[in-house]
Design an enzyme around this catalytic site. Structure first.
Site, PDB file in Angstrom:
ATOM      1  N   PRO A 226     -83.893  43.869  15.467  1.00 27.09           N
ATOM      2  CA  PRO A 226     -83.465  45.116  16.096  1.00 27.09           C
ATOM      3  C   PRO A 226     -83.346  45.061  17.622  1.00 27.09           C
ATOM      4  O   PRO A 226     -82.370  45.585  18.182  1.00 27.09           O
ATOM      5  CB  PRO A 226     -84.552  46.115  15.673  1.00 27.09           C
ATOM      6  CG  PRO A 226     -85.601  45.335  14.976  1.00 27.09           C
ATOM      7  CD  PRO A 226     -85.029  44.042  14.563  1.00 27.09           C
ATOM      8  N   LYS A 227     -84.299  44.440  18.295  1.00 24.05           N
ATOM      9  CA  LYS A 227     -84.246  44.381  19.761  1.00 24.05           C
ATOM     10  C   LYS A 227     -83.017  43.609  20.236  1.00 24.05           C
ATOM     11  O   LYS A 227     -82.266  44.036  21.107  1.00 24.05           O
ATOM     12  CB  LYS A 227     -85.538  43.733  20.291  1.00 24.05           C
ATOM     13  CG  LYS A 227     -85.472  43.026  21.628  1.00 24.05           C
ATOM     14  CD  LYS A 227     -85.219  43.964  22.781  1.00 24.05           C
ATOM     15  CE  LYS A 227     -85.497  43.337  24.149  1.00 24.05           C
ATOM     16  NZ  LYS A 227     -84.924  42.050  24.438  1.00 24.05           N
TER      17      LYS A 227
END
Length: 302
Positions: A226-227
């Site tokens: 996600p990051k």
DNA sequence: CGTCAGGTAAAAA
DNA sequence: TTTTTACCTGAC
């Protein structure tokens, strides 16, 4: 020539955005080669008053040069309007004075941004930028003496992974492998990512998608969580509603909005996107550098 | 030498 | 669905 919008060039260049490594700095001048419509163009930019002074060498028009730099340095983004937005919020009002003139440093080459962002995971800015610069010099195309473009996916896909694999198949091993650039366990991710871009995901489809679809799509790429996905969409594709959330943003959001209570990175991401909307990407950028420069980061470290 | 750095993938709870 | 664990590498 001058592009007449305020920017702090050095701050923008050295802020560690995962679009690409900083351009080569000589004195107050930053330079790099960019492919503009396939044509290698050498850009030199420097600070002039609070604006951007530039020159270029290459077979493109002045209009194309301006439009390229406008995009890369996000010069059309209205900073003063953004600063008003910040100043109207108690939690954010101190941020603009610590990062005045900081802008997005957008990817000239989205594919390079994907690899840079994969490389940045669980890594330091210094190390991932050196790795990407090494990859450019080893396998990219040389232009204007000392400048290199980032190699194509087909080149990276065919590289050996490490010394062991290289010595197994090569007659004279000479550091012609990804790990020789210090990318560590991310080497296989990078190679698999290239495969996926060949036969499953077309990067040029991403700009046409809405945010959630683009996020789910890029999340399928190995080494992309996600990051990193949010970084790719923000710095590589100019999705300003992205709110890349790592351990530092978590600590800062927790301190500013949740009375220091520990909340998950995933909740921080949801909160940031909901709270900041189309400013989420800029708020994230300013938040991180505000925390670094104001001493908040040291305070939260313990 | 141990720890840490702007997470992710795989396994386990 | 949410938590734990191992992980390249270079700097301290």
């Amino acid at each position: 020539m001058i592009i007449n919008s305020p920017i702090n060039l050095e701050l923008t260049q050295l802020s560690g955005q995962t679009s690409q490594p900083p351009w080569k700095q000589v004195g107050d001048c930053f330079s790099d080669v960019v492919l503009v419509g396939g044509k290698p163009t050498l850009f030199n930019v420097r600070q002039s008053q609070d604006c951007l002074d530039f020159s270029f060498t290459g077979d493109i028009t002045e209009k194309e040069a301006i439009s390229t730099l406008n995009y890369i340095y996000d010069m059309d983004f209205d900073l003063s309007k953004f600063y008003k937005y910040l100043s109207n919020r108690e939690e954010l009002k101190d941020m603009s004075e610590f990062c005045n003139g900081l802008r997005l440093f957008l990817a000239a080459n989205p594919f390079e941004c994907v690899i840079s962002s994969i490389c940045s995971a669980n890594n330091s800015i210094k190390r991932w930028t050196k790795s990407i610069a090494d990859i450019r010099e080893k396998w990219g195309d040389n232009h204007f003496d000392a400048y290199y473009t980032f190699p194509d996916k087909s080149v990276i896909q065919d590289l050996y992974e490490d010394d062991e694999e290289e010595s197994l198949f090569s007659e004279n091993p000479c550091g012609n492998n990804l790990k020789s650039c210090g990318v560590g366990y991310r080497a296989p991710y990078m190679k698999k990512a290239c495969e996926i871009f060949t036969d499953e995901i077309n990067l040029s489809d991403i700009p046409e998608m809405d945010y959630d679809e683009a996020f789910e799509t890029i999340l399928k790429v190995p080494g992309v969580g996600p990051k990193v996905a949010d970084c790719i969409l923000l710095y590589g594709f100019n999705f300003k509603e992205a709110f890349p959330s790592d351990v530092w943003i978590k600590r800062i959001i927790s301190y500013l909005y949740f009375d220091g209570k520990d909340i998950s990175v995933s909740k921080v991401r949801d909160f940031g996107m909901e709270e900041f909307g189309d400013y989420a990407g800029y708020v994230q950028l300013y938040m991180f550098h505000y925390a670094r420069m104001s001493g908040l980061m040291d305070k939260l470290k313990k």
